[in-house]
Scaffold this motif. Structure first.
Motif, mmCIF file in Angstrom:
data_model
loop_
_atom_site.group_PDB
_atom_site.id
_atom_site.type_symbol
_atom_site.label_atom_id
_atom_site.label_comp_id
_atom_site.label_asym_id
_atom_site.label_seq_id
_atom_site.Cartn_x
_atom_site.Cartn_y
_atom_site.Cartn_z
ATOM 1 N N ALA A 115 22.883 22.502 -2.465
ATOM 2 C CA ALA A 115 22.047 23.290 -1.567
ATOM 3 C C ALA A 115 21.969 22.654 -0.191
ATOM 4 O O ALA A 115 21.866 23.355 0.832
ATOM 5 N N GLY A 116 22.021 21.321 -0.145
ATOM 6 C CA GLY A 116 22.017 20.642 1.139
ATOM 7 C C GLY A 116 23.245 20.959 1.973
ATOM 8 O O GLY A 116 23.194 20.962 3.204
ATOM 9 N N GLY A 117 24.371 21.235 1.318
ATOM 10 C CA GLY A 117 25.570 21.646 2.036
ATOM 11 C C GLY A 117 25.381 22.995 2.705
ATOM 12 O O GLY A 117 25.842 23.225 3.828
ATOM 13 N N GLN A 118 24.712 23.913 2.011
ATOM 14 C CA GLN A 118 24.392 25.210 2.613
ATOM 15 C C GLN A 118 23.514 25.029 3.844
ATOM 16 O O GLN A 118 23.737 25.660 4.888
ATOM 17 N N LEU A 119 22.514 24.157 3.743
ATOM 18 C CA LEU A 119 21.609 23.934 4.869
ATOM 19 C C LEU A 119 22.339 23.272 6.037
ATOM 20 O O LEU A 119 22.059 23.588 7.201
ATOM 21 N N ALA A 120 23.278 22.378 5.751
ATOM 22 C CA ALA A 120 24.058 21.765 6.821
ATOM 23 C C ALA A 120 24.909 22.807 7.547
ATOM 24 O O ALA A 120 24.970 22.832 8.784
ATOM 25 N N LEU A 121 25.569 23.673 6.789
ATOM 26 C CA LEU A 121 26.380 24.728 7.399
ATOM 27 C C LEU A 121 25.501 25.691 8.195
ATOM 28 O O LEU A 121 25.880 26.151 9.275
ATOM 29 N N PRO B 188 29.149 22.568 -1.536
ATOM 30 C CA PRO B 188 28.063 23.334 -0.925
ATOM 31 C C PRO B 188 27.938 24.741 -1.523
ATOM 32 O O PRO B 188 28.916 25.327 -1.977
ATOM 33 N N VAL B 189 26.732 25.251 -1.492
ATOM 34 C CA VAL B 189 26.507 26.654 -1.861
ATOM 35 C C VAL B 189 26.797 27.464 -0.601
ATOM 36 O O VAL B 189 25.905 27.904 0.121
ATOM 37 N N ALA B 190 28.073 27.646 -0.324
ATOM 38 C CA ALA B 190 28.520 28.145 0.971
ATOM 39 C C ALA B 190 28.595 29.663 1.052
ATOM 40 O O ALA B 190 28.866 30.202 2.120
ATOM 41 N N ASP B 191 28.366 30.350 -0.049
ATOM 42 C CA ASP B 191 28.426 31.813 -0.098
ATOM 43 C C ASP B 191 27.232 32.279 -0.932
ATOM 44 O O ASP B 191 27.275 32.272 -2.159
ATOM 45 N N LEU B 192 26.147 32.663 -0.251
ATOM 46 C CA LEU B 192 24.908 32.966 -0.967
ATOM 47 C C LEU B 192 24.997 34.261 -1.773
ATOM 48 O O LEU B 192 24.386 34.367 -2.843
ATOM 49 N N ILE B 193 25.730 35.234 -1.293
ATOM 50 C CA ILE B 193 25.825 36.485 -2.035
ATOM 51 C C ILE B 193 26.588 36.276 -3.344
ATOM 52 O O ILE B 193 26.166 36.737 -4.411
#
Length: 250
Positions: free
Chosen positions: A118-124, A142-147
């Motif tokens: 989740a921190g990877g998503q926040l960084a992006l 990272p959770v890079a694609d939320l959908i």
């Protein structure tokens, strides 16, 4: 005998050299660890931990904390505003603290953002809203694609918990929070992901990197065969040299 990959979460970490506070909430802080030996020109690294947004050396590293889902003010928008406030404040706070302690200064401007899960998503996400403030992004699974993450139900429907519903019910929040919605990022990005990750499937990184490259971004995906989710934050794992190489490239 191979131990439990989650052991890294319970392994005692060395204490920080000092802690900075960027807000009044107890979780609005950053633990700073200074390098034993400074690398010439090495940037500050700001690390954002994961945990599906829930409450559950060689470089100077500031590991930031933030309010999470399940805590007062956590989720949207509090989690995101905390990360933005931390990344904006920590470089200046660190520079002043180093001067106050009489310690050698180094390049604290335009840090590298690193984040796991989740921190990877926040960084992006932060790099998308403030690209000029960031030198590069290192995403570790990272959770890079939320959908897609919501469709897969990762983390016991963690994305819906973060944003208060599914993409159909909260389209404006997904448009604001999803890294896929902010391409091109225009920030050099390296993503490292284990092919054996059963918590955040590598599919999310593959989809993100393909879309980023189509948009013209300078984005690299490092796929590690046989590597699971937590190995990427474990200095004792076989994946750690690849993580350090990715950081050095930024």
């Amino acid at each position: 005998m191979i131990g439990n990959p989650r052991d890294v979460l319970d392994r005692p970490a060395p204490p920080p050299d000092f802690t900075l506070r960027y807000g009044e909430h107890p979780d609005q802080l950053a633990d700073v660890r200074l390098p034993v030996t400074e690398k010439a020109g090495a940037p500050l690294v700001i690390f954002i931990h994961g945990g599906f947004w829930r409450a559950e050396r060689g470089y100077a590293v500031a590991a930031i904390e933030y309010r999470r889902v399940g805590q007062p003010g956590g989720g949207w928008p509090g989690t995101f505003s905390d990360v933005a406030a931390a990344v904006a404040a920590v470089p200046d706070l660190l520079g002043k603290e180093l001067a106050h302690r009489g310690l050698p200064t180094f390049d604290v401007d335009r840090p590298v953002l690193a984040g796991h899960s989740a921190g990877g998503q926040l960084a992006l996400w932060y790099a998308a809203v403030a690209p000029d403030a960031v030198r590069g992004v290192l995403g570790l699974a990272p959770v890079a694609d939320l959908i897609t993450a919501h469709r897969l139900g990762i983390g016991d429907d963690a994305v819906a918990s973060l944003l208060g519903g599914d993409p159909a019910a909260r389209p404006e929040l997904y448009a604001s929070a999803d890294p896929m919605a902010h391409l091109p990022l225009n920030v050099r990005t390296v993503i490292v992901h284990g092919a054996a990750d059963d918590r955040v499937p590598i599919e999310l990184s593959q989809l993100y990197v393909a879309a980023a490259r189509r948009s013209g971004d300078d984005t690299t995906l490092v796929e590690l065969a046989g590597v699971e989710h937590f190995a990427l934050i474990d200095p004792m794992s076989k994946a750690w040299p690849a993580v350090l190489d990715a950081l050095r490239s930024l």
